[in-house]
Design an enzyme around this catalytic site. Structure first.
Site, PDB file in Angstrom:
ATOM      1  N   TYR A 152       0.837  -1.204   0.000  1.00 27.39           N
ATOM      2  CA  TYR A 152       0.000   0.000   0.000  1.00 27.39           C
ATOM      3  C   TYR A 152       0.868   1.249   0.000  1.00 27.39           C
ATOM      4  CZ  TYR A 152      -3.546   3.382   1.435  1.00 27.39           C
ATOM      5  OH  TYR A 152      -4.386   4.473   1.500  1.00 27.39           O
ATOM      6  N   ILE A 187      -8.985   9.015   7.416  1.00 28.70           N
ATOM      7  CA  ILE A 187     -10.278   9.584   7.047  1.00 28.70           C
ATOM      8  C   ILE A 187     -11.340   8.539   7.353  1.00 28.70           C
ATOM      9  CG2 ILE A 187     -11.650  10.598   5.199  1.00 28.70           C
ATOM     10  CD1 ILE A 187      -9.121  12.199   5.898  1.00 28.70           C
ATOM     11  N   PRO A 190     -15.700   3.645   5.225  1.00 29.16           N
ATOM     12  CA  PRO A 190     -16.008   2.235   5.540  1.00 29.16           C
ATOM     13  C   PRO A 190     -14.785   1.338   5.647  1.00 29.16           C
ATOM     14  CG  PRO A 190     -17.600   3.077   3.949  1.00 29.16           C
ATOM     15  CD  PRO A 190     -16.563   4.159   4.118  1.00 29.16           C
TER      16      PRO A 190
END
Length: 259
Positions: A152, A187, A190
């Site tokens: 990532y 942030i 979901p």
């Protein structure tokens, strides 16, 4: 006055989270928004709720981008937001020692390849008119090392660099096509729900996750969308090849305690 009146705005990964917030706010600002997502059901619902158009798009697939170029040949704003962490199907090894090559590639295929293809699509849809704004959603993780999320972090760092390359290339061609990256930290979308849960300790978990953030809270998707609106608008026509951090002060360093 609305800031994006009449501008054709394509947003990837817009079915939920930051992408949805950007698409919704762009619509509120007068943009002609095209919501795209690989999740056709969620994307269709989101587009209907916002009041805009939906196009199915798997950002990993070049054929999908070519199809989008046929049905949306001109764009004024393209937001490359679609991304994955690699933990969508549970906690697996993503550290530099134990991550598998297939898992590493899967993250880069969405985050990096998807952004590359999105930038290429954007240039093709903007160069005839010679203007436009490309906004790539990177991450705070693209600026620092993340030991347990190597793929990532690597993919988001590459997005940061590619954004600058695209900005310079477009300027070199004499086009007024700008490219910038936004770097959100924590942030509340979901993506955090599996870690937060719905139990009585949810608030405690939230506070622990932002304990190192000077503002001591999660950011909200609308706060990222506000930056995207600015970059997409004609108020930012001299802003290109830059990055904007939205991290509650995290990258500024340690907050000094009052005397």
């Amino acid at each position: 006055m609305q800031k994006l009146t009449g501008k054709i705005c394509v947003v990837t990964g817009a079915a939920r989270g930051i992408g949805r917030a950007i698409a919704s706010r762009f619509h509120d600002e007068g943009g002609v928004v095209v919501v795209t997502d690989s999740d056709e059901s969620a994307g269709t619902i989101t587009a209907a709720e916002i009041g805009c158009r939906f196009e199915k798009l798997d950002v990993r697939e070049e054929a999908d981008w070519l199809r989008l170029a046929e049905c949306v040949p001109v764009a004024d704003v393209v937001v490359n937001n679609a991304g994955v962490t690699g933990f969508e199907n549970g906690m697996i090894a993503h550290d530099p020692e134990h991550a598998s090559l297939s898992d590493w590639r899967a993250v880069h295929r969405v985050n990096l390849d998807g952004t590359f293809l999105g930038c290429r699509y954007a240039i093709g849809g903007m160069k005839a008119q010679g203007t436009g704004s490309i906004i790539n959603i990177s991450s705070r993780s693209g600026l620092v090392g993340i030991p347990l999320a190597a793929a990532y972090a690597s993919s988001k760092a590459a997005i940061r660099n590619h954004s600058k390359t695209v900005a310079l290339y477009c300027a070199q061609q004499g086009w007024k096509i700008r490219c910038n990256s936004i770097h959100p930290a924590a942030i509340l979308t979901p993506i955090w729900e599996p870690m937060l849960g719905t139990g009585p300790d949810r608030e405690t978990k939230m506070q622990a996750l932002v304990a190192d953030t000077p503002l001591k809270r999660f950011g909200m998707p609308d706060e990222v969308a506000a930056i995207a609106i600015m970059l997409a608008s004609d108020e930012a026509t001299y802003v290109t090849g830059t990055e904007i951090n939205i991290d509650g002060g995290l990258l500024a360093g340690s907050a000094a305690s009052p005397g």
